[in-house]
Design a protein around this motif. Structure first.
Motif, PDB file in Angstrom:
ATOM      1  N   ASP A  87       0.899  -1.226   0.102  1.00 24.80           N
ATOM      2  CA  ASP A  87       0.058  -0.032   0.020  1.00 24.80           C
ATOM      3  C   ASP A  87       0.676   1.239   0.195  1.00 24.80           C
ATOM      4  OD1 ASP A  87      -2.343   1.581  -0.166  1.00 24.80           O
ATOM      5  OD2 ASP A  87      -2.340   1.637   2.255  1.00 24.80           O
ATOM      6  N   LYS A 120       1.773   9.067  -1.935  1.00 31.17           N
ATOM      7  CA  LYS A 120       1.432   9.785  -0.800  1.00 31.17           C
ATOM      8  C   LYS A 120       2.639   9.760   0.310  1.00 31.17           C
ATOM      9  CE  LYS A 120      -3.544   9.445  -0.970  1.00 31.17           C
ATOM     10  NZ  LYS A 120      -4.858   9.037   0.085  1.00 31.17           N
ATOM     11  N   LYS A 171      -3.774  -1.279  -6.957  1.00 32.13           N
ATOM     12  CA  LYS A 171      -3.265  -0.045  -6.286  1.00 32.13           C
ATOM     13  C   LYS A 171      -2.756   0.775  -7.620  1.00 32.13           C
ATOM     14  CE  LYS A 171      -1.787   3.299  -3.243  1.00 32.13           C
ATOM     15  NZ  LYS A 171      -1.462   3.433  -1.883  1.00 32.13           N
ATOM     16  N   ARG A 222      -9.631   7.077  -6.096  1.00 30.04           N
ATOM     17  CA  ARG A 222      -8.522   6.404  -5.185  1.00 30.04           C
ATOM     18  C   ARG A 222      -9.195   6.373  -3.763  1.00 30.04           C
ATOM     19  NH1 ARG A 222      -2.247   8.392  -5.032  1.00 30.04           N
ATOM     20  NH2 ARG A 222      -1.718   7.211  -3.124  1.00 30.04           N
ATOM     21  N   LEU A 252      -9.597   3.230  -1.599  1.00 22.68           N
ATOM     22  CA  LEU A 252      -8.472   2.718  -0.746  1.00 22.68           C
ATOM     23  C   LEU A 252      -8.622   2.962   0.612  1.00 22.68           C
ATOM     24  CD1 LEU A 252      -5.466   3.408  -3.129  1.00 22.68           C
ATOM     25  CD2 LEU A 252      -6.552   1.302  -2.577  1.00 22.68           C
ATOM     26  N   ASN A 253      -9.573   3.859   0.834  1.00 27.42           N
ATOM     27  CA  ASN A 253      -9.882   4.332   2.257  1.00 27.42           C
ATOM     28  C   ASN A 253     -10.921   3.468   2.860  1.00 27.42           C
ATOM     29  OD1 ASN A 253      -7.736   6.078   2.651  1.00 27.42           O
ATOM     30  ND2 ASN A 253      -8.699   7.599   1.406  1.00 27.42           N
TER      31      ASN A 253
END
Ligand code: GLY
Length: 360
Positions: free
Chosen positions: A142, A148, A230, A244, A247-248
């Protein structure tokens, strides 16, 4: 060896995945960098295990070019180091090592190192190239992919950060063998998340593993699948304004759990597992998620000793969500499952949030 391309125009890069890749790191990194100097940033635990190994590989001449002049920058292990104070020390060390804009930073470690080292690279001299060499499962599947980078503030996690893509991600799955079992499971929670949001067969594969031995024997394929998911998501939405956000899944409540315990009792993956379980229980009750989904998630989490709830009152969790980055104005974007393998984003009024966090 498996190679996944992250296609982002001039910022494109490759993720290379193989057991034993650390031995070849110097030549691989030389193939994407003409730097004279390289600074390896890692925490005290990872530096003791792999710092010298990576340094030697980087110093060696290879067919791809000459060796790097290497400095190792080590910070104390733990989330507490992902802060402005430690960042300032790293800047000082980079300056003392004579790192210039044409040199290189190599972030060797787990999620904290990738975020902190990556943010140092993004901002030192207005940006120095960097390579991610993730050593934890969580970082391999990840945080090392997608650019990020951030540090935490006392007010919350990742509140100062940037999007800054690496030049290369080198994933040596052999390094997972020294990972404490709790942190193997911590990363696995994120792999379960990928299954939940995008890939039912990945979810079923993880659920069907007999034990950690079988898991480790198959970890290369799991890492590969997660990175491929990803990469595809990041290619569609580099700056996290839409797709995106899936992904949370589990992270809104997960971050609140981490905050409630002062980032001590629960790891990030454990928080995410609790978040996936609690939210899906409620979305099932609200008719948004197929019946049985929450049970399926809880079963696979519990198989790997991951918690599915935490002893925090609904009001404390809601207060913890108050600083969530995904909250904008009077609403928050929740990531909800239709069923295992299929997810959607739902803008939810702040007032309606208790319906998604309560337990009954
Ligand atoms: N870890 C979530 C993201 O990279 O967007």
């Amino acid at each position: 060896m498996s190679i996944i391309n992250v296609n982002l125009g001039v910022k494109s890069y490759q993720i290379e995945i193989a057991a034993g890749l650390l031995d070849k790191a110097g030549a691989k990194i030389r193939s994407v960098s003409k730097a004279q100097r390289a600074a390896i940033i890692s925490d005290s635990n990872v530096d003791a295990l792999y710092g010298e190994h990576l340094q030697k590989s980087l110093e060696q001449k290879s067919l791809e070019g000459s060796g790097f002049t290497v400095t190792r920058i080590v910070f104390p292990a733990g989330e507490k180091s992902k802060c402005l104070t430690e960042l300032a020390k790293i800047y000082d060390r980079l300056a003392a090592a004579g790192i210039t804009r044409s040199d290189l930073v190599v972030a060797l470690g787990g999620g904290v190192t990738g975020d902190l080292g990556g943010f140092a690279a993004a901002t030192f001299l207005r940006g120095v190239d960097y390579v991610q060499v993730p050593t934890s499962l969580l970082a391999q599947i990840d945080s090392s992919v997608g650019g990020k980078v951030a540090v935490d503030l006392p007010a919350g996690k990742n509140l100062v950060g940037n999007f800054y893509q690496p030049k290369l991600v080198l994933i040596d799955t052999e390094l997972l063998r020294t990972l404490p079992v709790r942190f193997l499971h911590d990363g696995l929670a994120e792999a379960i998340k990928y299954g939940c949001i995008r890939d039912k067969s990945l979810f079923e594969k993880i659920a069907a593993m007999r034990d950690d031995k079988e898991l480790l024997a198959n970890i290369g394929g799991i890492v590969e699948r997660c990175c491929a998911i990803k990469a595809e998501i990041v290619e569609h939405d580099e700056f996290d304004t839409g797709e995106r956000m899936v992904l949370n899944f589990g992270h809104t409540i997960g971050h609140a759990v981490e905050k409630c315990c002062g980032y001590t009792d629960y790891t990030h993956g454990e928080g995410v597992g609790i978040g996936m379980a609690l939210l899906t229980r409620q979305t099932e009750k609200l008719g948004l998620t197929a019946p049985g989904t929450a049970d399926a998630i809880c079963q696979v989490l519990q198989k790997y000793n991951l918690p599915v709830d935490a002893p925090y009152a609904e009001a404390d969790l809601l207060a913890g969500i108050g600083m969530d980055k995904k909250k904008s104005g009077s609403s928050i974007t929740l990531i909800i499952l239709k069923e295992i393998g299929s997810s959607f984003l739902q803008k939810t009024d702040w007032q309606a949030l208790p319906d998604y966090v309560k337990r009954s």
